[in-house]
Design a protein around this motif. Structure first.
Motif: not given
Length: 139
Positions: A14-34
């Protein structure tokens, strides 16, 4: 009730509390600096975790917002936010009570359109987190 296994159809941005219209995929990535440390007393390199960063991306089909729809945001809306350099609120959620929800602030980094003969027009959006990504439970 919380899902035992998350349903990919439900998990979305959701962007600014609204769903992205007709989304087909999504991905969330985390990275740690070593941070790498080598001393005269070590043979190998030692790493120490430092700050983390997070990014996300989503794909959708290009569509106009139906008349009266106040629950969704379109690619054009997101592109306008990107071009203005506006920081946005991001949620990654199923909206199912008891499931995990991630929330944070981000800037849209990339937005693109792909048009292929014989296929629906696809759009992509990627963003970079600005600060912490908070984890909570949908209530």
């Amino acid at each position: 009730m919380a899902s035992e296994i998350y349903n990919g159809k439900l998990l979305r941005f959701k962007f600014n509390a609204k769903k992205f219209l007709h989304a087909t995929s999504c991905k969330l990535d985390f990275s740690t600096k070593l941070e790498e440390i080598a001393t005269k007393d070590t043979n190998g390199t030692v790493v120490i975790p430092s700050n983390y960063s997070w990014t996300g991306s989503t794909e959708a089909l290009l569509a106009n917002l139906p008349v009266g729809d106040a629950d969704h945001v379109t690619f054009d809306d997101i592109l306008a936010l990107k071009l203005s350099g506006t920081q946005i609120d991001v949620e990654f959620t199923t909206d199912v009570t008891g499931d995990i929800i991630y929330t944070g602030k981000a800037f849209i980094e990339n937005a693109g359109v792909t048009s292929t003969v014989g296929e629906s027009v696809k759009v992509t959006v990627s963003f970079r987190g600005n600060g912490d990504l908070d984890r909570d439970t949908v209530s």
